[in-house]
Design a protein around this motif. Sequence first.
Motif, PDB file in Angstrom:
ATOM      1  N   HIS A  19       8.808   0.794  -5.430  1.00 34.95           N
ATOM      2  CA  HIS A  19       7.610   0.324  -4.736  1.00 34.95           C
ATOM      3  C   HIS A  19       7.976  -0.525  -3.511  1.00 34.95           C
ATOM      4  O   HIS A  19       8.788  -1.429  -3.591  1.00 34.95           O
ATOM      5  CB  HIS A  19       6.772  -0.525  -5.704  1.00 34.95           C
ATOM      6  N   GLU A  24      -5.401  -1.205  -0.453  1.00 34.21           N
ATOM      7  CA  GLU A  24      -6.611  -0.498  -0.854  1.00 34.21           C
ATOM      8  C   GLU A  24      -7.802  -1.064  -0.114  1.00 34.21           C
ATOM      9  O   GLU A  24      -7.970  -2.263  -0.055  1.00 34.21           O
ATOM     10  CB  GLU A  24      -6.840  -0.536  -2.373  1.00 34.21           C
ATOM     11  N   ARG A 122       4.862  -1.793  -9.126  1.00 28.29           N
ATOM     12  CA  ARG A 122       3.896  -1.338  -8.127  1.00 28.29           C
ATOM     13  C   ARG A 122       2.555  -2.037  -8.333  1.00 28.29           C
ATOM     14  O   ARG A 122       1.855  -2.370  -7.383  1.00 28.29           O
ATOM     15  CB  ARG A 122       3.761   0.173  -8.277  1.00 28.29           C
ATOM     16  N   GLY A 123       2.190  -2.268  -9.574  1.00 29.25           N
ATOM     17  CA  GLY A 123       0.931  -2.931  -9.895  1.00 29.25           C
ATOM     18  C   GLY A 123       1.196  -4.218 -10.665  1.00 29.25           C
ATOM     19  O   GLY A 123       2.208  -4.882 -10.443  1.00 29.25           O
ATOM     20  N   ARG A 144      -3.066  -1.097 -11.371  1.00 32.30           N
ATOM     21  CA  ARG A 144      -3.416  -1.320  -9.961  1.00 32.30           C
ATOM     22  C   ARG A 144      -4.908  -1.578  -9.839  1.00 32.30           C
ATOM     23  O   ARG A 144      -5.709  -0.771 -10.298  1.00 32.30           O
ATOM     24  CB  ARG A 144      -3.146  -0.085  -9.112  1.00 32.30           C
ATOM     25  N   ALA A 145      -5.258  -2.682  -9.234  1.00 33.21           N
ATOM     26  CA  ALA A 145      -6.661  -2.925  -8.904  1.00 33.21           C
ATOM     27  C   ALA A 145      -6.936  -2.213  -7.594  1.00 33.21           C
ATOM     28  O   ALA A 145      -6.162  -2.344  -6.646  1.00 33.21           O
ATOM     29  CB  ALA A 145      -6.921  -4.415  -8.759  1.00 33.21           C
ATOM     30  N   MET A 148     -11.801  -1.964  -3.862  1.00 36.25           N
ATOM     31  CA  MET A 148     -12.502  -3.216  -3.550  1.00 36.25           C
ATOM     32  C   MET A 148     -12.241  -3.529  -2.084  1.00 36.25           C
ATOM     33  O   MET A 148     -11.256  -3.088  -1.499  1.00 36.25           O
ATOM     34  CB  MET A 148     -12.017  -4.367  -4.447  1.00 36.25           C
ATOM     35  N   VAL A 172      -3.278 -13.618   2.598  1.00 30.43           N
ATOM     36  CA  VAL A 172      -4.331 -14.437   1.996  1.00 30.43           C
ATOM     37  C   VAL A 172      -5.620 -13.628   1.882  1.00 30.43           C
ATOM     38  O   VAL A 172      -6.271 -13.617   0.833  1.00 30.43           O
ATOM     39  CB  VAL A 172      -4.583 -15.716   2.826  1.00 30.43           C
ATOM     40  N   LEU A 178      -8.440  -9.125  -3.898  1.00 31.26           N
ATOM     41  CA  LEU A 178      -7.891  -8.607  -5.152  1.00 31.26           C
ATOM     42  C   LEU A 178      -8.208  -9.561  -6.314  1.00 31.26           C
ATOM     43  O   LEU A 178      -8.685  -9.146  -7.371  1.00 31.26           O
ATOM     44  CB  LEU A 178      -6.378  -8.411  -5.007  1.00 31.26           C
ATOM     45  N   CYS A 193       0.089 -14.791  -9.478  1.00 29.46           N
ATOM     46  CA  CYS A 193       0.692 -13.892  -8.477  1.00 29.46           C
ATOM     47  C   CYS A 193       1.642 -14.638  -7.571  1.00 29.46           C
ATOM     48  O   CYS A 193       1.369 -15.773  -7.189  1.00 29.46           O
ATOM     49  CB  CYS A 193      -0.421 -13.281  -7.613  1.00 29.46           C
ATOM     50  N   TRP A 194       2.747 -13.998  -7.244  1.00 31.41           N
ATOM     51  CA  TRP A 194       3.453 -14.384  -6.026  1.00 31.41           C
ATOM     52  C   TRP A 194       3.964 -13.149  -5.334  1.00 31.41           C
ATOM     53  O   TRP A 194       4.156 -12.098  -5.944  1.00 31.41           O
ATOM     54  CB  TRP A 194       4.501 -15.473  -6.225  1.00 31.41           C
ATOM     55  N   SER A 195       4.126 -13.273  -4.013  1.00 32.18           N
ATOM     56  CA  SER A 195       4.400 -12.121  -3.160  1.00 32.18           C
ATOM     57  C   SER A 195       5.775 -11.523  -3.412  1.00 32.18           C
ATOM     58  O   SER A 195       6.690 -12.201  -3.867  1.00 32.18           O
ATOM     59  CB  SER A 195       4.291 -12.552  -1.701  1.00 32.18           C
ATOM     60  N   TYR A 204      -0.459 -17.753  -6.168  1.00 31.04           N
ATOM     61  CA  TYR A 204      -1.689 -18.406  -6.637  1.00 31.04           C
ATOM     62  C   TYR A 204      -1.909 -18.183  -8.117  1.00 31.04           C
ATOM     63  O   TYR A 204      -1.334 -17.271  -8.718  1.00 31.04           O
ATOM     64  CB  TYR A 204      -2.903 -17.881  -5.852  1.00 31.04           C
ATOM     65  N   TYR A 212      -9.492 -19.766  -6.913  1.00 34.51           N
ATOM     66  CA  TYR A 212      -8.199 -19.319  -6.372  1.00 34.51           C
ATOM     67  C   TYR A 212      -7.427 -20.556  -5.935  1.00 34.51           C
ATOM     68  O   TYR A 212      -7.802 -21.216  -4.962  1.00 34.51           O
ATOM     69  CB  TYR A 212      -8.496 -18.398  -5.206  1.00 34.51           C
ATOM     70  N   ARG A 214      -4.013 -21.927  -4.563  1.00 34.10           N
ATOM     71  CA  ARG A 214      -2.793 -21.466  -3.894  1.00 34.10           C
ATOM     72  C   ARG A 214      -1.694 -22.513  -3.954  1.00 34.10           C
ATOM     73  O   ARG A 214      -1.952 -23.697  -3.900  1.00 34.10           O
ATOM     74  CB  ARG A 214      -2.989 -21.157  -2.411  1.00 34.10           C
ATOM     75  N   GLY A 226       8.610 -10.230  -6.783  1.00 33.39           N
ATOM     76  CA  GLY A 226       7.301 -10.868  -6.889  1.00 33.39           C
ATOM     77  C   GLY A 226       6.453 -10.006  -7.786  1.00 33.39           C
ATOM     78  O   GLY A 226       6.916  -9.000  -8.319  1.00 33.39           O
TER      79      GLY A 226
HETATM   80  N1  WAQ Z   1      -3.128  -4.225  -8.115  1.00 24.98           N
HETATM   81  C1  WAQ Z   1      -2.252  -4.800  -8.962  1.00 24.98           C
HETATM   82  N2  WAQ Z   1      -1.101  -5.362  -8.582  1.00 24.98           N
HETATM   83  C2  WAQ Z   1      -0.806  -5.346  -7.293  1.00 24.98           C
HETATM   84  C3  WAQ Z   1      -1.668  -4.783  -6.321  1.00 24.98           C
HETATM   85  C4  WAQ Z   1      -2.880  -4.192  -6.793  1.00 24.98           C
HETATM   86  N3  WAQ Z   1      -3.746  -3.632  -5.969  1.00 24.98           N
HETATM   87  N4  WAQ Z   1      -1.092  -4.932  -5.109  1.00 24.98           N
HETATM   88  C5  WAQ Z   1       0.077  -5.576  -5.301  1.00 24.98           C
HETATM   89  N5  WAQ Z   1       0.261  -5.814  -6.620  1.00 24.98           N
HETATM   90  C6  WAQ Z   1       1.399  -6.491  -7.240  1.00 24.98           C
HETATM   91  C7  WAQ Z   1       2.696  -5.723  -7.034  1.00 24.98           C
HETATM   92  O1  WAQ Z   1       3.497  -5.931  -8.174  1.00 24.98           O
HETATM   93  C8  WAQ Z   1       3.326  -6.422  -5.872  1.00 24.98           C
HETATM   94  O2  WAQ Z   1       4.739  -6.351  -5.944  1.00 24.98           O
HETATM   95  C9  WAQ Z   1       2.870  -7.850  -6.077  1.00 24.98           C
HETATM   96  O3  WAQ Z   1       1.564  -7.745  -6.625  1.00 24.98           O
HETATM   97  C10 WAQ Z   1       2.832  -8.688  -4.830  1.00 24.98           C
HETATM   98  O4  WAQ Z   1       2.072  -8.032  -3.836  1.00 24.98           O
HETATM   99  O5  WAQ Z   1      -2.840 -17.565  -0.617  1.00 24.98           O
HETATM  100  O6  WAQ Z   1       1.398 -10.906  -0.617  1.00 24.98           O
HETATM  101  O7  WAQ Z   1       1.101  -7.706  -1.605  1.00 24.98           O
HETATM  102  O8  WAQ Z   1      -1.065 -17.583   0.707  1.00 24.98           O
HETATM  103  O9  WAQ Z   1       3.408  -8.850  -1.881  1.00 24.98           O
HETATM  104  C11 WAQ Z   1      -0.363 -14.400  -2.479  1.00 24.98           C
HETATM  105  C12 WAQ Z   1      -0.539 -15.725  -1.799  1.00 24.98           C
HETATM  106  C13 WAQ Z   1       0.287 -13.338  -1.628  1.00 24.98           C
HETATM  107  C14 WAQ Z   1      -1.451 -15.629  -0.617  1.00 24.98           C
HETATM  108  C15 WAQ Z   1       0.411 -12.122  -2.462  1.00 24.98           C
HETATM  109  O10 WAQ Z   1       1.283  -9.983  -2.670  1.00 24.98           O
HETATM  110  C16 WAQ Z   1      -1.825 -17.038  -0.136  1.00 24.98           C
HETATM  111  C17 WAQ Z   1       1.077 -10.969  -1.790  1.00 24.98           C
HETATM  112  P1  WAQ Z   1       2.015  -8.590  -2.397  1.00 24.98           P
END
Ligand code: WAQ
Length: 266
Positions: A19, A24, A122-123, A144-145, A148, A172, A178, A193-195, A204, A212, A214, A226
């Motif tokens: 991934h 989306e 991936r999700g 995967r969500a 939306m 953000v 999501l 979650c973290w990126s 967050y 939410y 952060r 992440g």
């Molecule tokens: N559904 C489920 N899981 C997902 C989805 C989705 N649609 N999209 C991403 N993920 C999972 C997947 O495992 C990615 O590796 C992980 O989340 C991180 O995705 O307030 O950038 O797009 O400063 O890298 C959060 C803080 C940032 C934002 C999250 O996530 C802020 C971010 P990333």
Amino acid sequence: MPPPSLYSIRMHATREGHHLSGAERLAPAWALEELAASLVRRALSHPRGEADVLRLTVEAVAAGEVLRGRLPDVTTVRVSDWRSGRYAARQLLLEAGISPVAADGVMASLAAGAAPGGVSMRGAMLVDAETGARLESDPARGVRASRMDIAPEAEAALRRELLRRGLDNPHVREALVLAAKVAAAPGIAAELCWSDDPDYTAGYVCTPARGYVRFPHLKPAGEERGGRAFFLRPGGDPEATVRFLERAVILFDEVGTFHPDRTPEE
Ligand code: WAQ
Ligand code: MG
């Protein structure tokens, strides 16, 4: 005039089978071409590398199917490093009724890379909030969500609020949408979650009581691992939750309240 019918447009990019990035959105037909181009551009310019396979899926959704909702309230907790960030995030999860074993298990999985082979999924993981057991059927894909988005007027209002706080970036904006869908799903107690982007250290926790929340640091800079975990309440029905996350169509047309920043002690 009835509102235009909407399409779900999704992008998923991989590199050597792993991934890389996904996105989306929901959009009317006239907007799809430009949106598709921007998603292709994004897949080819990801900080973790250039995609070698990229898939776009476009599906019509029935107008009668579209749910409406409000984004969660937003608070930033000013932590100075990822250790204090994870500590504060854990406190918030416990406050939301997540058991220590579930919270700690998820933190450890995300830190190690929750997909087989120690890479990002991936999700998201779907996790029993009591036992910490992972409930998703495929530990590489996860849940995967999708389907939306934020409505255009609400997006403009959101961007104004974010801009004033130096937060108007796609991470953000997309994470808020999501998290809003996840929070609306049946049986969800909290999300963590973290990126996975090496240069984006923020993450967050989203809970019904706090919204939410952060943390500017939930991982060290340069870290590619992440992910996300959706915590399911005891007695929740994982199939119903996954069905909602993957299939329900929801457009957020209201922005939540922005609260002042806090320190972890507050
Ligand atoms: N559904 C489920 N899981 C997902 C989805 C989705 N649609 N999209 C991403 N993920 C999972 C997947 O495992 C990615 O590796 C992980 O989340 C991180 O995705 O307030 O950038 O797009 O400063 O890298 C959060 C803080 C940032 C934002 C999250 O996530 C802020 C971010 P990333
Ligand atoms: Mg990412």
